[in-house]
Motif scaffolding. Structure first.
Motif, short mmCIF file in Angstrom:
data_model
loop_
_atom_site.label_atom_id
_atom_site.label_comp_id
_atom_site.label_asym_id
_atom_site.label_seq_id
_atom_site.Cartn_x
_atom_site.Cartn_y
_atom_site.Cartn_z
N GLY A 88 0.80 -1.23 0.00
CA GLY A 88 0.00 0.00 0.00
C GLY A 88 0.83 1.28 0.00
O GLY A 88 0.39 2.31 0.50
N GLU A 89 2.01 1.20 -0.58
CA GLU A 89 2.87 2.38 -0.69
C GLU A 89 2.68 3.04 -2.06
O GLU A 89 2.11 2.45 -2.97
CB GLU A 89 4.34 1.99 -0.50
N ASP A 90 3.20 4.24 -2.20
CA ASP A 90 3.09 5.01 -3.44
C ASP A 90 3.93 4.35 -4.54
O ASP A 90 5.16 4.34 -4.47
CB ASP A 90 3.56 6.44 -3.18
N GLU A 91 3.25 3.79 -5.54
CA GLU A 91 3.94 3.06 -6.61
C GLU A 91 4.80 3.98 -7.47
O GLU A 91 5.86 3.58 -7.95
CB GLU A 91 2.92 2.32 -7.48
N LYS A 92 4.37 5.22 -7.66
CA LYS A 92 5.16 6.15 -8.47
C LYS A 92 6.46 6.52 -7.76
O LYS A 92 7.51 6.64 -8.40
CB LYS A 92 4.34 7.41 -8.78
N LYS A 93 6.39 6.71 -6.45
CA LYS A 93 7.62 7.00 -5.69
C LYS A 93 8.57 5.82 -5.76
O LYS A 93 9.78 5.99 -5.93
CB LYS A 93 7.30 7.30 -4.22
N ALA A 94 8.03 4.62 -5.62
CA ALA A 94 8.87 3.41 -5.69
C ALA A 94 9.51 3.29 -7.07
O ALA A 94 10.71 2.97 -7.18
CB ALA A 94 8.02 2.18 -5.38
N ALA A 95 8.75 3.57 -8.11
CA ALA A 95 9.28 3.51 -9.47
C ALA A 95 10.37 4.55 -9.69
O ALA A 95 11.43 4.24 -10.26
CB ALA A 95 8.14 3.71 -10.48
N MET A 96 10.15 5.77 -9.21
CA MET A 96 11.15 6.83 -9.38
C MET A 96 12.43 6.50 -8.63
O MET A 96 13.54 6.62 -9.18
CB MET A 96 10.59 8.18 -8.90
N ALA A 97 12.30 6.05 -7.39
CA ALA A 97 13.49 5.68 -6.60
C ALA A 97 14.27 4.58 -7.31
O ALA A 97 15.50 4.62 -7.39
CB ALA A 97 13.08 5.25 -5.20
N ALA A 98 13.56 3.59 -7.84
CA ALA A 98 14.21 2.48 -8.54
C ALA A 98 14.93 2.95 -9.81
O ALA A 98 16.05 2.53 -10.09
CB ALA A 98 13.18 1.40 -8.88
N LEU A 99 14.30 3.83 -10.56
CA LEU A 99 14.92 4.32 -11.80
C LEU A 99 16.19 5.12 -11.51
O LEU A 99 17.13 5.11 -12.29
CB LEU A 99 13.93 5.17 -12.60
N CYS A 132 20.27 5.24 0.54
CA CYS A 132 20.58 4.09 1.42
C CYS A 132 20.26 2.74 0.78
O CYS A 132 20.22 1.73 1.47
CB CYS A 132 19.86 4.24 2.76
N HIS A 133 20.09 2.71 -0.54
CA HIS A 133 19.64 1.45 -1.16
C HIS A 133 20.68 0.33 -1.11
O HIS A 133 20.35 -0.83 -1.27
CB HIS A 133 19.20 1.69 -2.62
N THR A 134 21.94 0.66 -0.86
CA THR A 134 22.99 -0.36 -0.79
C THR A 134 23.29 -0.76 0.65
O THR A 134 23.67 -1.90 0.91
CB THR A 134 24.30 0.18 -1.43
N THR A 135 23.12 0.17 1.57
CA THR A 135 23.56 -0.05 2.95
C THR A 135 22.42 -0.23 3.95
O THR A 135 22.65 -0.77 5.03
CB THR A 135 24.37 1.16 3.44
N GLY A 136 21.24 0.28 3.61
CA GLY A 136 20.21 0.43 4.62
C GLY A 136 20.60 1.57 5.54
O GLY A 136 21.60 2.27 5.30
N ARG A 137 19.83 1.77 6.59
CA ARG A 137 20.13 2.77 7.61
C ARG A 137 19.22 2.48 8.80
O ARG A 137 18.17 1.86 8.64
CB ARG A 137 19.90 4.19 7.09
N PRO A 138 19.60 2.91 9.98
CA PRO A 138 18.69 2.73 11.11
C PRO A 138 17.38 3.49 10.86
O PRO A 138 17.38 4.54 10.23
CB PRO A 138 19.46 3.34 12.29
N HIS A 139 16.30 2.93 11.33
CA HIS A 139 14.97 3.56 11.24
C HIS A 139 14.54 3.80 9.79
O HIS A 139 14.08 4.89 9.44
CB HIS A 139 14.90 4.85 12.07
N MET A 140 14.70 2.79 8.95
CA MET A 140 14.34 2.90 7.54
C MET A 140 12.84 3.08 7.37
O MET A 140 12.04 2.52 8.11
CB MET A 140 14.77 1.62 6.80
N THR A 141 12.46 3.87 6.36
CA THR A 141 11.06 4.01 5.99
C THR A 141 10.65 2.78 5.19
O THR A 141 11.51 2.00 4.74
CB THR A 141 10.83 5.26 5.12
N ARG A 142 9.38 2.64 4.96
CA ARG A 142 8.92 1.50 4.15
C ARG A 142 9.45 1.62 2.71
O ARG A 142 9.82 0.61 2.12
CB ARG A 142 7.39 1.43 4.16
N LEU A 143 9.52 2.82 2.18
CA LEU A 143 10.07 3.00 0.83
C LEU A 143 11.55 2.61 0.79
O LEU A 143 12.01 1.98 -0.16
CB LEU A 143 9.89 4.44 0.32
N ASP A 144 12.32 2.97 1.83
CA ASP A 144 13.73 2.56 1.91
C ASP A 144 13.83 1.04 1.79
O ASP A 144 14.66 0.51 1.05
CB ASP A 144 14.35 2.94 3.27
#
Length: 196
Positions: free
Chosen positions: A37-48, A109-121
């Protein structure tokens, strides 16, 4: 920048193999965003955008980090293989007109993660590890877990990453260790093993 512009820039900028990976990550990120239930457009943009700096020369990445020291948050002191995420986030903000903080943070943070990651992270991190072009032995386990429990999948994904790096004698980013410890403590309970 809209999704089509981001896709065209990725196609122009990246090698064929890296572009195909990027499209696969986009597909997986959108699938996970829809599932949770997350924003698909944000997920797509982050991935691109996530690997847009991956093929830059190391000295160019170092220059980007040093010229944008506040945004880079000392990234130049971290292992070089993690620089490309931070550099892509900086370029997205400073040159490509991306202003969405959630997208920028996920890219960084897509390679490392980070503390307190958001669902999009978490979605971008896992999509990068489980995209269709990935074939390492544990990938099917992660593909199953990420659709059952995003947090448990992240705990396992970070554990795997740290273990792979240690076994191959490569440096582990301290941020990854903190992210893993924080998520593991949140998911399984127990004491926090690091200082905030």
């Amino acid at each position: 920048m809209n999704l089509e512009q981001a896709k065209q820039m990725a196609k122009r900028t990246l090698s064929k193999k890296r572009y195909e990976h990027t499209i696969n990550v986009k597909k997986m990120a959108v699938k996970l965003a829809k599932h949770y239930g997350e924003d698909e457009k944000k997920a797509a943009m982050a991935a691109l955008l996530h690997d847009m700096a991956k093929e830059l020369p190391k000295d160019r990445m170092l220059q980007i980090l040093q010229e944008n020291a506040i945004m880079a948050d000392n990234a130049h002191h971290r292992p070089a293989p993690v620089w490309h995420g931070v550099c892509a986030a900086i370029l997205a903000r400073t040159e490509w007109g991306v202003e969405d903080e959630e997208i920028l943070a996920a890219v960084a943070c897509h390679t490392t993660g980070r503390p307190h990651m958001t669902r999009l992270d978490k979605i971008l991190f896992l999509a990068d590890m489980t995209s269709a072009d990935r074939s390492y032995p544990e990938v099917e386990l992660l593909r199953r877990l990420e659709l059952e429990d995003l947090d448990r999948a992240m705990v396992e994904a970070l554990r795997m990453n740290i273990q792979w790096l240690e076994e191959s004698g490569k440096p582990v980013d301290p941020v990854s260790r903190k992210a893993w410890q924080q998520l593991r403590q949140m998911y399984y309970g127990g004491e926090t093993l690091y200082e905030e």
